[in-house]
Motif scaffolding. Structure first.
Motif, PDB file in Angstrom:
ATOM      1  N   THR A 124       0.850  -1.188   0.000  1.00 19.99           N
ATOM      2  CA  THR A 124       0.000   0.000   0.000  1.00 19.99           C
ATOM      3  C   THR A 124       0.883   1.235   0.000  1.00 19.99           C
ATOM      4  O   THR A 124       1.799   1.354   0.824  1.00 19.99           O
ATOM      5  CB  THR A 124      -0.931   0.028   1.219  1.00 19.99           C
ATOM      6  N   ALA A 125       0.617   2.145  -0.923  1.00 19.43           N
ATOM      7  CA  ALA A 125       1.327   3.420  -0.995  1.00 19.43           C
ATOM      8  C   ALA A 125       0.364   4.539  -0.651  1.00 19.43           C
ATOM      9  O   ALA A 125      -0.786   4.551  -1.131  1.00 19.43           O
ATOM     10  CB  ALA A 125       1.896   3.643  -2.392  1.00 19.43           C
ATOM     11  N   THR A 126       0.816   5.501   0.168  1.00 21.24           N
ATOM     12  CA  THR A 126      -0.019   6.615   0.599  1.00 21.24           C
ATOM     13  C   THR A 126       0.726   7.920   0.376  1.00 21.24           C
ATOM     14  O   THR A 126       1.887   8.070   0.798  1.00 21.24           O
ATOM     15  CB  THR A 126      -0.390   6.482   2.082  1.00 21.24           C
ATOM     16  N   ASN A 127       0.062   8.858  -0.268  1.00 21.09           N
ATOM     17  CA  ASN A 127       0.620  10.195  -0.465  1.00 21.09           C
ATOM     18  C   ASN A 127       0.455  10.985   0.831  1.00 21.09           C
ATOM     19  O   ASN A 127      -0.651  11.307   1.240  1.00 21.09           O
ATOM     20  CB  ASN A 127      -0.100  10.891  -1.624  1.00 21.09           C
ATOM     21  N   GLU A 128       1.590  11.317   1.453  1.00 20.54           N
ATOM     22  CA  GLU A 128       1.574  12.055   2.716  1.00 20.54           C
ATOM     23  C   GLU A 128       1.765  13.560   2.499  1.00 20.54           C
ATOM     24  O   GLU A 128       1.869  14.319   3.470  1.00 20.54           O
ATOM     25  CB  GLU A 128       2.712  11.561   3.627  1.00 20.54           C
ATOM     26  N   GLY A 129       1.785  13.998   1.234  1.00 20.60           N
ATOM     27  CA  GLY A 129       2.138  15.376   0.942  1.00 20.60           C
ATOM     28  C   GLY A 129       0.944  16.287   0.738  1.00 20.60           C
ATOM     29  O   GLY A 129      -0.218  15.935   0.981  1.00 20.60           O
ATOM     30  N   SER A 130       1.253  17.474   0.226  1.00 21.87           N
ATOM     31  CA  SER A 130       0.236  18.510   0.027  1.00 21.87           C
ATOM     32  C   SER A 130      -0.200  18.641  -1.421  1.00 21.87           C
ATOM     33  O   SER A 130      -1.062  19.463  -1.741  1.00 21.87           O
ATOM     34  CB  SER A 130       0.789  19.859   0.507  1.00 21.87           C
ATOM     35  N   GLY A 131       0.388  17.852  -2.306  1.00 21.53           N
ATOM     36  CA  GLY A 131       0.016  17.890  -3.713  1.00 21.53           C
ATOM     37  C   GLY A 131       0.043  16.501  -4.298  1.00 21.53           C
ATOM     38  O   GLY A 131       0.528  15.553  -3.667  1.00 21.53           O
TER      39      GLY A 131
END
Length: 290
Positions: free
Chosen positions: A139-146
């Motif tokens: 599982t990959a999760t975008n932890e950023g603001s964009g």
């Protein structure tokens, strides 16, 4: 310390596997005394990328350069001889074990923002063994603001016990080959037969148009007395095959690398997952002896 950090072993009945703390790579998978992947020797880095997890992109980025949201990105040239970035950002990271049972382990790491990579992505991988073999869920999760693109691959070297690689036949689910020049795509997919008697085949090639059977992409390595199937979710529509002749302890070997996107996908955009802030993506593959 061991170059691969701690080794985590998981067992269920006769099935067992080991995973490395550094890179979260697969050290080996076996059932009983029969190995179905090339083992990583203790006390050394994985030879030829053996068992590596490839994220947040697999394979190569030409010149390490790509463009995202109108800005040119320059990655470190981790394949310096060819001048490319290769196999993502997490192969040499320490992964944190977040859950473990006798038969399964989950490890997690984050690729932080850095030169050439503008948003943080956290990747969690669970290895599990059981009666049906080995399964690997990521599982990959975008932890950023964009938003950020994401691609995933793995680098197992398959084997059928002590059977020489040259006595085996590799059959891919792919129906086409991607032409490469210096390992970077140089043209469109071209249809071809993808059954390879390995005694007469040398490969370092990318293949696509993988066709699912009963809902899964299925590649097989078959020897005289059995074989192993590498299955994957349909999202793994690409596969790289590499047949080096210098794998420690085994000589000639065959890597069958399931990928969600082709080489240089950060430039082409082909089959990239685009993760919005807070969004996750999950994909699975595994090995089944037969």
């Amino acid at each position: 310390m061991d170059p691969c950090g701690e080794h985590f072993t998981i067992v269920s009945g006769a099935a067992r596997a080991a995973v490395s703390e550094v890179g979260a790579g697969l050290r080996y998978f076996a059932v009983g005394e029969t190995l179905y992947t090339e083992p990583v020797p203790d006390g050394s880095r994985p030879p030829r990328g053996s068992g590596a997890l490839l994220a947040p992109w697999p394979n190569r980025v030409a010149g390490g350069r790509w463009t995202w949201e109108g800005r040119t990105q320059q990655l470190a040239l981790s394949e310096p001889a060819a001048g490319n970035a290769i196999h993502g950002l997490l192969r040499h990271a320490f992964w944190r074990p977040s859950d473990q049972t006798d038969a399964a382990i989950t490890l997690t790491a984050t690729a932080p923002p850095q030169n050439g990579w503008p948003q943080p992505v956290t990747v969690a991988v669970t290895y599990r063994v059981g009666d049906d073999g080995l399964s690997v869920e990521t599982t990959a999760t975008n932890e950023g603001s964009g938003p950020i693109p994401f691609g995933l691959g793995f680098h197992p070297y398959l084997r059928v016990g002590d059977t020489p690689t040259d006595d085996c036949t590799l059959t891919l689910a792919a129906r086409a080959q991607l032409p490469l020049r210096d390992q970077i795509p140089s043209g469109p997919l071209a249809p071809r037969d993808t059954t390879f008697p390995l005694a007469t085949t040398t490969l370092d090639d990318a293949f696509g148009d993988c066709v699912p059977t009963d809902g899964l992409v299925r590649h097989t390595l078959t020897g005289p007395d059995g074989g192993v199937e590498l299955w994957a979710d349909p999202a793994f529509g690409w596969v790289q095959v590499f047949t080096p002749d210098d794998m420690p302890g085994h000589g000639r070997a065959v890597a069958v690398e399931p990928m969600t996107c082709p080489p240089d996908a950060l430039n082409s955009g082909t089959d990239l997952q685009i993760l919005e802030p807070g969004e996750s993506w999950t994909g699975s593959w595994g090995l089944r002896p037969f």
